[in-house]
Design a protein around this motif. Structure first.
Motif, PDB file in Angstrom:
ATOM      1  N   GLN A  61       0.951  -1.173  -0.296  1.00 41.16           N
ATOM      2  CA  GLN A  61       0.355   0.329   0.151  1.00 41.16           C
ATOM      3  C   GLN A  61       1.352   1.521  -0.469  1.00 41.16           C
ATOM      4  O   GLN A  61       0.758   2.363  -0.487  1.00 41.16           O
ATOM      5  CB  GLN A  61      -0.628  -0.076   1.513  1.00 41.16           C
ATOM      6  N   SER A  62       2.034   1.077   0.653  1.00 39.33           N
ATOM      7  CA  SER A  62       2.574   2.475   0.498  1.00 39.33           C
ATOM      8  C   SER A  62       3.154   3.324  -0.372  1.00 39.33           C
ATOM      9  O   SER A  62       3.505   3.572  -1.451  1.00 39.33           O
ATOM     10  CB  SER A  62       4.439   1.952   1.362  1.00 39.33           C
ATOM     11  N   ALA A  63       3.601   1.528  -1.376  1.00 40.19           N
ATOM     12  CA  ALA A  63       4.465   2.017  -2.836  1.00 40.19           C
ATOM     13  C   ALA A  63       3.301   1.737  -3.493  1.00 40.19           C
ATOM     14  O   ALA A  63       3.788   2.497  -4.944  1.00 40.19           O
ATOM     15  CB  ALA A  63       4.866   0.305  -3.110  1.00 40.19           C
ATOM     16  N   ARG A  65       0.884   3.514  -3.039  1.00 40.56           N
ATOM     17  CA  ARG A  65       1.100   6.123  -2.949  1.00 40.56           C
ATOM     18  C   ARG A  65       1.900   6.475  -2.976  1.00 40.56           C
ATOM     19  O   ARG A  65       2.061   7.949  -3.514  1.00 40.56           O
ATOM     20  CB  ARG A  65       0.777   6.025  -1.335  1.00 40.56           C
ATOM     21  N   LEU A  66       3.472   5.768  -3.350  1.00 38.97           N
ATOM     22  CA  LEU A  66       4.371   5.912  -3.759  1.00 38.97           C
ATOM     23  C   LEU A  66       4.489   6.450  -5.662  1.00 38.97           C
ATOM     24  O   LEU A  66       4.058   7.291  -6.318  1.00 38.97           O
ATOM     25  CB  LEU A  66       5.583   6.197  -3.458  1.00 38.97           C
ATOM     26  N   LYS A  67       3.726   5.684  -6.263  1.00 37.56           N
ATOM     27  CA  LYS A  67       2.851   6.062  -7.274  1.00 37.56           C
ATOM     28  C   LYS A  67       1.997   6.627  -6.933  1.00 37.56           C
ATOM     29  O   LYS A  67       2.099   7.769  -8.502  1.00 37.56           O
ATOM     30  CB  LYS A  67       2.478   4.082  -8.001  1.00 37.56           C
ATOM     31  N   ALA A  68       0.612   6.570  -6.934  1.00 37.15           N
ATOM     32  CA  ALA A  68      -0.940   7.022  -7.171  1.00 37.15           C
ATOM     33  C   ALA A  68      -0.596   9.326  -6.486  1.00 37.15           C
ATOM     34  O   ALA A  68      -1.482   9.672  -6.772  1.00 37.15           O
ATOM     35  CB  ALA A  68      -1.427   7.026  -6.422  1.00 37.15           C
ATOM     36  N   GLU A  69       0.088   9.289  -5.774  1.00 36.41           N
ATOM     37  CA  GLU A  69       0.985  10.122  -5.026  1.00 36.41           C
ATOM     38  C   GLU A  69       1.723  10.786  -4.828  1.00 36.41           C
ATOM     39  O   GLU A  69       2.441  10.735  -3.847  1.00 36.41           O
ATOM     40  CB  GLU A  69      -0.235  10.181  -3.393  1.00 36.41           C
ATOM     41  N   PRO A  70       2.272  11.417  -5.900  1.00 37.99           N
ATOM     42  CA  PRO A  70       3.640  11.837  -6.404  1.00 37.99           C
ATOM     43  C   PRO A  70       4.115  12.800  -5.632  1.00 37.99           C
ATOM     44  O   PRO A  70       4.471  13.562  -4.864  1.00 37.99           O
ATOM     45  CB  PRO A  70       3.959  11.928  -7.492  1.00 37.99           C
ATOM     46  N   LYS A  71       2.837  13.955  -4.894  1.00 37.63           N
ATOM     47  CA  LYS A  71       3.343  15.209  -4.202  1.00 37.63           C
ATOM     48  C   LYS A  71       2.803  15.007  -3.031  1.00 37.63           C
ATOM     49  O   LYS A  71       3.390  15.812  -2.118  1.00 37.63           O
ATOM     50  CB  LYS A  71       1.931  15.824  -4.685  1.00 37.63           C
ATOM     51  N   ARG A  72       2.962  13.839  -2.482  1.00 43.46           N
ATOM     52  CA  ARG A  72       3.325  13.727  -0.947  1.00 43.46           C
ATOM     53  C   ARG A  72       4.465  13.408  -0.922  1.00 43.46           C
ATOM     54  O   ARG A  72       5.402  12.351  -2.323  1.00 43.46           O
ATOM     55  CB  ARG A  72       2.938  12.378  -0.038  1.00 43.46           C
ATOM     56  N   THR A  73       4.999  13.534  -0.131  1.00 43.29           N
ATOM     57  CA  THR A  73       6.511  12.789   0.440  1.00 43.29           C
ATOM     58  C   THR A  73       6.774  12.008   0.937  1.00 43.29           C
ATOM     59  O   THR A  73       6.258  10.508   1.612  1.00 43.29           O
ATOM     60  CB  THR A  73       7.145  13.639   1.905  1.00 43.29           C
ATOM     61  N   ILE A  74       8.150  11.257   0.679  1.00 41.06           N
ATOM     62  CA  ILE A  74       8.389  10.013   0.676  1.00 41.06           C
ATOM     63  C   ILE A  74       8.262   9.553   2.436  1.00 41.06           C
ATOM     64  O   ILE A  74       7.856   8.689   3.149  1.00 41.06           O
ATOM     65  CB  ILE A  74       9.326   9.478   0.615  1.00 41.06           C
ATOM     66  N   THR A  75       8.339  10.469   3.665  1.00 40.25           N
ATOM     67  CA  THR A  75       8.531  10.751   4.447  1.00 40.25           C
ATOM     68  C   THR A  75       7.313  10.664   5.128  1.00 40.25           C
ATOM     69  O   THR A  75       6.707   9.812   5.992  1.00 40.25           O
ATOM     70  CB  THR A  75       9.413  12.037   5.597  1.00 40.25           C
ATOM     71  N   ASP A  76       6.924  11.402   4.569  1.00 43.63           N
ATOM     72  CA  ASP A  76       5.117  11.286   5.270  1.00 43.63           C
ATOM     73  C   ASP A  76       4.076  10.147   4.674  1.00 43.63           C
ATOM     74  O   ASP A  76       3.511   9.491   5.566  1.00 43.63           O
ATOM     75  CB  ASP A  76       4.668  12.101   3.937  1.00 43.63           C
ATOM     76  N   TRP A  90      14.719   0.790   4.524  1.00 42.29           N
ATOM     77  CA  TRP A  90      15.583   0.062   4.461  1.00 42.29           C
ATOM     78  C   TRP A  90      14.630  -2.093   4.475  1.00 42.29           C
ATOM     79  O   TRP A  90      14.627  -2.964   4.264  1.00 42.29           O
ATOM     80  CB  TRP A  90      16.369  -0.251   6.040  1.00 42.29           C
ATOM     81  N   THR A  91      13.518  -1.429   4.904  1.00 41.26           N
ATOM     82  CA  THR A  91      12.716  -2.153   5.239  1.00 41.26           C
ATOM     83  C   THR A  91      11.263  -2.476   3.785  1.00 41.26           C
ATOM     84  O   THR A  91      11.757  -3.569   2.676  1.00 41.26           O
ATOM     85  CB  THR A  91      11.048  -2.065   6.129  1.00 41.26           C
ATOM     86  N   PHE A  92      11.534  -1.031   2.909  1.00 37.30           N
ATOM     87  CA  PHE A  92      10.885  -1.211   1.296  1.00 37.30           C
ATOM     88  C   PHE A  92      12.141  -2.329   0.929  1.00 37.30           C
ATOM     89  O   PHE A  92      11.904  -2.476   0.083  1.00 37.30           O
ATOM     90  CB  PHE A  92      10.920   0.192   1.020  1.00 37.30           C
ATOM     91  N   THR A  98      15.021  -2.348  -3.777  1.00 39.03           N
ATOM     92  CA  THR A  98      14.954  -0.851  -4.075  1.00 39.03           C
ATOM     93  C   THR A  98      14.805   0.166  -3.232  1.00 39.03           C
ATOM     94  O   THR A  98      13.758   0.044  -2.322  1.00 39.03           O
ATOM     95  CB  THR A  98      14.678  -0.381  -5.827  1.00 39.03           C
ATOM     96  N   SER A  99      15.373   1.137  -3.354  1.00 43.02           N
ATOM     97  CA  SER A  99      15.143   1.974  -2.393  1.00 43.02           C
ATOM     98  C   SER A  99      13.643   2.751  -2.587  1.00 43.02           C
ATOM     99  O   SER A  99      12.634   2.421  -4.102  1.00 43.02           O
ATOM    100  CB  SER A  99      15.703   3.674  -2.258  1.00 43.02           C
ATOM    101  N   PRO A 100      12.639   3.570  -1.600  1.00 41.38           N
ATOM    102  CA  PRO A 100      11.773   3.920  -2.477  1.00 41.38           C
ATOM    103  C   PRO A 100      11.452   5.699  -2.893  1.00 41.38           C
ATOM    104  O   PRO A 100      11.151   5.370  -4.191  1.00 41.38           O
ATOM    105  CB  PRO A 100      11.602   4.955  -1.054  1.00 41.38           C
ATOM    106  N   ILE A 101      13.133   6.462  -2.940  1.00 43.48           N
ATOM    107  CA  ILE A 101      13.245   6.947  -4.311  1.00 43.48           C
ATOM    108  C   ILE A 101      13.606   6.928  -5.422  1.00 43.48           C
ATOM    109  O   ILE A 101      12.610   6.949  -6.694  1.00 43.48           O
ATOM    110  CB  ILE A 101      14.319   7.895  -3.294  1.00 43.48           C
ATOM    111  N   ASP A 102      14.583   4.851  -5.730  1.00 44.87           N
ATOM    112  CA  ASP A 102      14.569   4.816  -6.857  1.00 44.87           C
ATOM    113  C   ASP A 102      13.611   3.912  -7.906  1.00 44.87           C
ATOM    114  O   ASP A 102      13.178   4.253  -8.344  1.00 44.87           O
ATOM    115  CB  ASP A 102      15.619   3.630  -6.769  1.00 44.87           C
TER     116      ASP A 102
END
Length: 278
Positions: A61-63, A65-76, A90-92, A98-102
């Motif tokens: 679900q977090s992945a 959100r990374l995809k569908a909500e690009p305006k939200r920060t990764i930290t958020d 680390w968990t991701f 790969t890292s959340p950023i990549d």
């Protein structure tokens, strides 16, 4: 099919509390079993321990959100699912290598391949076309008979056939057929997709496998075409329309409302309903 009523209740509880610090003890207590006994029952039904299931769904679900909500920060996004910045990365990485950023960067750059029909070209609508098709409206709640499955969508047609035959006595001219989806097949392993096939019934229905699909504010994409192209319509919502609007996803699960199906040609008409925050 997940037929154990307690396991389905546990899954519902987990889905409703993914952004909280829910534990195996919490889930077992909700179902009034010891955690050791219930963990065994849960794994027999789902193929995963309760802990592994919670961890996987949180990361998926977090992945998404990374995809569908690009305006939200990764930290958020990480915080929303119970992770500190360092722990989330680390968990991701342990799940996706790969890292959340990549991951977010790669999602933007990659062409999308159909996960089931590899020879099918993915054509997504432009933002202009999305705005002409997609409307935001309030959808009613639906009381439904449901059957829950974890696995690939490959056998969905036969599953629907068997489902309708099983509950034929409850079908009326007012019956609606719905499918509730809990993940994005572009992110979730194909054998781990979680979905419910459902039909609307009167609230007097005596069957135990009933529930309410909550409507509310939704983006509605009226899809018309072959079944194998529905995936592209979903990805259009996730990667074209949603990221370029000011709407935010709600925690409710998305669902489809079937309007027309031609089994011979594979043509169908349905409303894809994506829940939004009020």
């Amino acid at each position: 099919m997940i037929s154990n009523e307690a396991v389905n209740h546990a899954i519902d509880y987990i889905l409703q509390h993914l952004n909280e610090d829910v534990s195996v003890d919490d889930v077992a207590a909700q179902c009034h079993f010891s955690k050791y006994y219930f963990n065994r029952i849960f794994k027999e039904e789902t193929g995963e321990s309760i802990y592994a299931f919670i961890k996987r769904l949180r990361l998926e679900q977090s992945a998404f959100r990374l995809k569908a909500e690009p305006k939200r920060t990764i930290t958020d996004i990480g915080y929303a699912f119970g992770y500190s910045p360092s722990n989330y990365s680390w968990t991701f990485r342990g799940q996706y290598q790969t890292s959340p950023i990549d991951f977010r960067r790669k999602i933007k750059q990659e062409s999308i391949q159909h996960p089931f029909y590899h020879d099918t070209l993915i054509h997504m609508d432009s933002l202009k076309a999305c705005r002409q098709k997609i409307t935001v409206k309030t959808i009613p709640d639906y009381f439904v008979i449901y059957e829950r499955r974890i696995g690939s969508y490959h056998h969905l047609s036969s599953q629907w056939h068997n489902f309708i035959n099983r509950y034929q006595e409850y079908v009326t001219e007012k019956t609606l057929f719905l499918e509730r989806t809990f993940d994005d097949p572009a992110i979730t392993n194909l054998d781990g997709c979680l979905y419910d096939i459902c039909m609307s019934v009167d609230q007097s229905c005596p069957l135990p496998n009933t529930c309410v699909i909550h409507g509310g504010k939704c983006a509605v994409y009226p899809y018309k075409g072959l079944g194998k192209h529905i995936y592209a319509a979903y990805q259009t919502l996730f990667t074209v329309w949603l990221p370029q609007t000011d709407y935010m996803l709600d925690d409710r699960c998305g669902f489809d409302i079937y309007r027309k199906i031609d089994n011979d040609s594979g043509y169908m008409e349905l409303d894809i309903c994506l829940p939004l925050r009020n």
